[in-house]
Design a protein around this motif. Sequence first.
Motif, PDB file in Angstrom:
ATOM      1  N   PRO A 420    -103.821  65.435  97.367  1.00 16.12           N
ATOM      2  CA  PRO A 420    -103.988  66.806  96.871  1.00 16.12           C
ATOM      3  C   PRO A 420    -103.919  66.852  95.345  1.00 16.12           C
ATOM      4  O   PRO A 420    -103.233  66.043  94.709  1.00 16.12           O
ATOM      5  N   ASP A 422    -102.352  67.771  92.733  1.00 19.04           N
ATOM      6  CA  ASP A 422    -101.046  68.232  92.273  1.00 19.04           C
ATOM      7  C   ASP A 422    -100.322  67.038  91.670  1.00 19.04           C
ATOM      8  O   ASP A 422    -100.031  66.056  92.378  1.00 19.04           O
ATOM      9  N   TYR A 425     -97.114  66.065  93.498  1.00 23.27           N
ATOM     10  CA  TYR A 425     -97.254  66.053  94.954  1.00 23.27           C
ATOM     11  C   TYR A 425     -96.232  65.127  95.623  1.00 23.27           C
ATOM     12  O   TYR A 425     -95.541  65.522  96.569  1.00 23.27           O
ATOM     13  N   THR A 426     -96.107  63.902  95.128  1.00 22.40           N
ATOM     14  CA  THR A 426     -95.227  62.927  95.773  1.00 22.40           C
ATOM     15  C   THR A 426     -93.771  63.361  95.717  1.00 22.40           C
ATOM     16  O   THR A 426     -93.060  63.348  96.734  1.00 22.40           O
ATOM     17  N   GLN A 428     -92.564  66.322  95.268  1.00 21.07           N
ATOM     18  CA  GLN A 428     -92.368  67.537  96.063  1.00 21.07           C
ATOM     19  C   GLN A 428     -92.230  67.192  97.542  1.00 21.07           C
ATOM     20  O   GLN A 428     -91.430  67.811  98.259  1.00 21.07           O
ATOM     21  N   GLN A 429     -92.996  66.217  98.001  1.00 24.29           N
ATOM     22  CA  GLN A 429     -92.868  65.788  99.392  1.00 24.29           C
ATOM     23  C   GLN A 429     -91.466  65.270  99.672  1.00 24.29           C
ATOM     24  O   GLN A 429     -90.860  65.602 100.689  1.00 24.29           O
TER      25      GLN A 429
END
Length: 490
Positions: A420, A422, A425-426, A428-429
């Motif tokens: 994605p 973002d 992203y990583t 946030q996951q």
Amino acid sequence: MNSLSLLTGFVLICLTAAACADGQPAQKRTSRLQSLGEVKALEIKPRALKIRGWKTRNDTKVLFVRTTDLPMFDIHVSFAAGSARDGDRSGLAATTFSLLNEGVPGKDLSAVMATFDGLGAQWDMEIDHDRAMFSLRSLSDPAKRLPAISLLTQILSEPLLSEERLAPVKHELRAALSAEQAEAGYQALQRVKTLLAPDSPYSLPVYGTESGLSAVTRAHVEDFHRRYYAARHAQITLVGDLTVAQAQAISLQISDALPTPPDAFLASATASPSALQTGHLELAQQQQTHIVFAQTSVPRRHADHAALYAAGQILGGGSNNRLMNELRHKRGRVYDVYGANINWAGGAGLVTFTLQTGNSVSAGTAALVRDMLNEFLRDGPTTLELEHLKRRLANRNVLDSASNRQILARLVEINRYDLPLDLDYTVQQVLRLTVADVKNAMDRHLSADRWVSVTAGATVEQQPLPEPEAAPVSEADESMCRADTGFVAS
């Protein structure tokens, strides 16, 4: 105030705190530095940086982030042209890649580098099993940018690939291969890959083999370049002081110049572990033994990747992981432990833990590591371990994404694995994970009976591991020198 005065003041504070504690044993010492008490968990908010993406008319995928703090930009161009595409000539990809750095029509390597230097541009190249990668940093001024991009485009689309330079390049690759194979850690990791994927290109060195390099001809190189350095196999990533129109023009200039073969064939490579799960490489001159544990995992885009990444970090990432605490802090047997998630093409990933220890305790260390890995698979992480990891990643996220080059690295990862759009992203996951998420992901994809391990070192008489020596955390905490509550760091 000079440094001696600061040091004297700090010593007096410590001595005063200790004296107060000894004189008043009934009073619980709970004071802390006020500045530390005010530190709060970092909240990662969406950035103002916008990721723009498009495909060129020749199907090259492009991502771009505009930053205007500095009058320069970074561009990264990669191709699905790594050593996994070698076929039956191991070293073909590396030979082609290296020849791209040997000149273009009208310019040999020295002239190419002199041109980049004269423009104030920085040029770099890298190859792995999956991709061949080229990066350029240039000033945004058209007088510098335009000739730098033109030369980059020519290198990628019109390399000389000369017969004259083929033999020297293969000689250099053999030297690089020999240098890698002389390193015990490299040999151990390569042996693990051979055990995990014996029939795939991932079991072979990126630089190829002696027999494979000998079989490579200029005709093979030209065909490889035409087939894999094609526009449809390229990814372009840009960060810096460019307008969207300028970034689009750069991507079109490069994409339009690349070969356009009639087919889009890409060799696939999957991991298929062998039955053998342990191995030893006898290296009589080594003073320490290198130890590697690994097993196949999930690819980067898998929904469980973040949970397995978190598990690997808790076990072997950073300086305060489980393996480090046990093997270094308590037993003094290792200098460091490295946990990594390696991404392989063909729908597989690889989780690895590497360390080195004294030859005389290598067997006990390897057995202890195996027990700890299996205990972690059985019980999962603690809530405290996961919270510490989240805090560490949140803090590091701010530090590791400030410069254009750092932003580019994240954007390249997004481009490469089709993630994605973002930059956070990583992390946030990971921040959304629970202990149950991590444990369930491990249950689905990892198993105690699938660990592959390799040791590389000298065989000597084995000694038992020393017993762990560590005071309880509460005692260690109470014994530390603390400032009084009235003391505020400035």
